[in-house]
Design an enzyme around this catalytic site. Sequence first.
Site, PDB file in Angstrom:
ATOM      1  N   LYS A  17       0.834  -1.207   0.000  1.00 24.82           N
ATOM      2  CA  LYS A  17       0.000   0.000   0.000  1.00 24.82           C
ATOM      3  C   LYS A  17       0.875   1.267   0.000  1.00 24.82           C
ATOM      4  O   LYS A  17       0.615   2.197  -0.745  1.00 24.82           O
ATOM      5  CB  LYS A  17      -0.952   0.027   1.212  1.00 24.82           C
ATOM      6  CG  LYS A  17      -1.896  -1.163   1.265  1.00 24.82           C
ATOM      7  CD  LYS A  17      -2.870  -1.075   2.411  1.00 24.82           C
ATOM      8  CE  LYS A  17      -2.249  -1.098   3.798  1.00 24.82           C
ATOM      9  NZ  LYS A  17      -1.610  -2.380   4.169  1.00 24.82           N
ATOM     10  N   ARG A  92      -9.956  -0.069   8.239  1.00 23.18           N
ATOM     11  CA  ARG A  92      -9.440  -1.394   8.561  1.00 23.18           C
ATOM     12  C   ARG A  92     -10.499  -2.270   9.229  1.00 23.18           C
ATOM     13  O   ARG A  92     -10.198  -3.416   9.572  1.00 23.18           O
ATOM     14  CB  ARG A  92      -8.251  -1.257   9.507  1.00 23.18           C
ATOM     15  CG  ARG A  92      -6.897  -1.388   8.816  1.00 23.18           C
ATOM     16  CD  ARG A  92      -5.873  -1.180   9.893  1.00 23.18           C
ATOM     17  NE  ARG A  92      -4.586  -1.742   9.648  1.00 23.18           N
ATOM     18  CZ  ARG A  92      -3.552  -1.078   9.160  1.00 23.18           C
ATOM     19  NH1 ARG A  92      -3.679   0.137   8.746  1.00 23.18           N
ATOM     20  NH2 ARG A  92      -2.372  -1.656   9.082  1.00 23.18           N
ATOM     21  N   ARG A 131      11.708  -4.708   6.051  1.00 24.20           N
ATOM     22  CA  ARG A 131      11.497  -3.252   5.983  1.00 24.20           C
ATOM     23  C   ARG A 131      12.349  -2.511   7.022  1.00 24.20           C
ATOM     24  O   ARG A 131      12.584  -3.019   8.111  1.00 24.20           O
ATOM     25  CB  ARG A 131      10.035  -2.896   6.294  1.00 24.20           C
ATOM     26  CG  ARG A 131       9.091  -3.355   5.251  1.00 24.20           C
ATOM     27  CD  ARG A 131       7.797  -2.599   5.235  1.00 24.20           C
ATOM     28  NE  ARG A 131       7.014  -2.557   6.455  1.00 24.20           N
ATOM     29  CZ  ARG A 131       5.703  -2.308   6.460  1.00 24.20           C
ATOM     30  NH1 ARG A 131       5.062  -2.104   5.333  1.00 24.20           N
ATOM     31  NH2 ARG A 131       5.043  -2.254   7.590  1.00 24.20           N
ATOM     32  N   ARG A 164      10.683  -1.168  12.240  1.00 24.31           N
ATOM     33  CA  ARG A 164       9.522  -0.818  13.063  1.00 24.31           C
ATOM     34  C   ARG A 164       9.302  -1.935  14.069  1.00 24.31           C
ATOM     35  O   ARG A 164       9.393  -3.109  13.711  1.00 24.31           O
ATOM     36  CB  ARG A 164       8.285  -0.705  12.164  1.00 24.31           C
ATOM     37  CG  ARG A 164       7.994   0.688  11.696  1.00 24.31           C
ATOM     38  CD  ARG A 164       6.952   0.720  10.627  1.00 24.31           C
ATOM     39  NE  ARG A 164       5.717   0.029  10.958  1.00 24.31           N
ATOM     40  CZ  ARG A 164       4.640   0.034  10.173  1.00 24.31           C
ATOM     41  NH1 ARG A 164       4.660   0.673   9.034  1.00 24.31           N
ATOM     42  NH2 ARG A 164       3.550  -0.608  10.516  1.00 24.31           N
ATOM     43  N   ARG A 175      -0.224  -9.344  13.120  1.00 24.24           N
ATOM     44  CA  ARG A 175      -0.915  -8.342  12.313  1.00 24.24           C
ATOM     45  C   ARG A 175      -1.642  -8.990  11.134  1.00 24.24           C
ATOM     46  O   ARG A 175      -2.718  -8.555  10.735  1.00 24.24           O
ATOM     47  CB  ARG A 175       0.093  -7.292  11.819  1.00 24.24           C
ATOM     48  CG  ARG A 175       0.567  -6.406  12.966  1.00 24.24           C
ATOM     49  CD  ARG A 175       1.814  -5.651  12.579  1.00 24.24           C
ATOM     50  NE  ARG A 175       1.577  -4.668  11.553  1.00 24.24           N
ATOM     51  CZ  ARG A 175       2.506  -4.232  10.706  1.00 24.24           C
ATOM     52  NH1 ARG A 175       3.735  -4.712  10.774  1.00 24.24           N
ATOM     53  NH2 ARG A 175       2.213  -3.334   9.814  1.00 24.24           N
TER      54      ARG A 175
HETATM   55  P1  AMP Z   1       0.334   0.588   9.150  1.00 23.42           P
HETATM   56  O1  AMP Z   1       1.429   1.580   9.154  1.00 23.42           O
HETATM   57  O2  AMP Z   1      -0.803   0.969   8.236  1.00 23.42           O
HETATM   58  O3  AMP Z   1       0.812  -0.816   8.911  1.00 23.42           O
HETATM   59  O4  AMP Z   1      -0.305   0.614  10.622  1.00 23.42           O
HETATM   60  C1  AMP Z   1       0.479   0.285  11.766  1.00 23.42           C
HETATM   61  C2  AMP Z   1      -0.437   0.039  12.949  1.00 23.42           C
HETATM   62  O5  AMP Z   1      -1.172   1.233  13.234  1.00 23.42           O
HETATM   63  C3  AMP Z   1      -1.486  -1.038  12.759  1.00 23.42           C
HETATM   64  O6  AMP Z   1      -0.987  -2.348  13.014  1.00 23.42           O
HETATM   65  C4  AMP Z   1      -2.515  -0.611  13.809  1.00 23.42           C
HETATM   66  O7  AMP Z   1      -2.087  -0.925  15.106  1.00 23.42           O
HETATM   67  C5  AMP Z   1      -2.492   0.909  13.688  1.00 23.42           C
HETATM   68  N1  AMP Z   1      -3.448   1.382  12.653  1.00 23.42           N
HETATM   69  C6  AMP Z   1      -3.167   1.988  11.478  1.00 23.42           C
HETATM   70  N2  AMP Z   1      -4.273   2.296  10.798  1.00 23.42           N
HETATM   71  C7  AMP Z   1      -5.308   1.871  11.561  1.00 23.42           C
HETATM   72  C8  AMP Z   1      -6.727   1.861  11.397  1.00 23.42           C
HETATM   73  N3  AMP Z   1      -7.305   2.352  10.295  1.00 23.42           N
HETATM   74  N4  AMP Z   1      -7.470   1.342  12.402  1.00 23.42           N
HETATM   75  C9  AMP Z   1      -6.923   0.855  13.522  1.00 23.42           C
HETATM   76  N5  AMP Z   1      -5.600   0.784  13.726  1.00 23.42           N
HETATM   77  C10 AMP Z   1      -4.784   1.294  12.760  1.00 23.42           C
END
Ligand code: AMP
Length: 217
Positions: A17, A92, A131, A164, A175
């Site tokens: 993404k 999500r 990553r 991360r 995840r």
């Molecule tokens: P990402 O960078 O999109 O992989 O998001 C990292 C983490 O942020 C996820 O594993 C969630 O813990 C939190 N997160 C990001 N976007 C959302 C969302 N739309 N709803 C809930 N948690 C989120």
Amino acid sequence: MLKQKNLILVGAPGAGKGTFSTYLQSLQPLAHISTGDMLREEIRKGSECGKEAARLMDAGQLVSDELVVAMIEIRLGKSDCDGGFILDGFPRTVRQAELLGGVLSRLGRSLDRVILFEAPEELLIRRLTARSSCLACGATFNALFLPPKKTGICDHCGGELSQRPDDSQETAKKRLLVYAKQTAPVIAYYVQSGKLLRITETDKKEIEAILLRELNA
Ligand code: AMP
């Protein structure tokens, strides 16, 4: 001139993404809205919601629907979204998707496409654990397909690269489970709207060609 688009990018962690958001932005000045980035910014600032989010994010869990929807409503209200936007990592959950409908109609905005990136699980794990990002400027790298010129050092600012915390093998697996349970139902939600574009290719060039066609459509 390519068309202005309001897009959602959906897919498991590691599906691409972020990478393809950058590609889309290289074609068209779309506002890139990543709830993950917004939450990491709150953590960096040490805000109350950042503290709460950090606990859940480190455990590979989702933060509350209310928090992310409130952040999204403020963000989508900004004028840089007038020329089109990319929602990356939001919604999500089906609840977030439902609430997004209300946010968009309040703001007088609409959705053009929901783009779903699919990839086999073992590839997702390999990508996630490869990553890294720069502690100073936030630039991201991937040892598999976008390695830094010097291991551990940012190409852009010379800062230190780090993984991360939620990209460790153990948390990455969690995840993916959370994705299967809470986010996969969002796909069915958007199939009904007739706006879903499913991308199953894993070759970067092929995906870029599909996205370019989409922006021309
Ligand atoms: P990402 O960078 O999109 O992989 O998001 C990292 C983490 O942020 C996820 O594993 C969630 O813990 C939190 N997160 C990001 N976007 C959302 C969302 N739309 N709803 C809930 N948690 C989120």
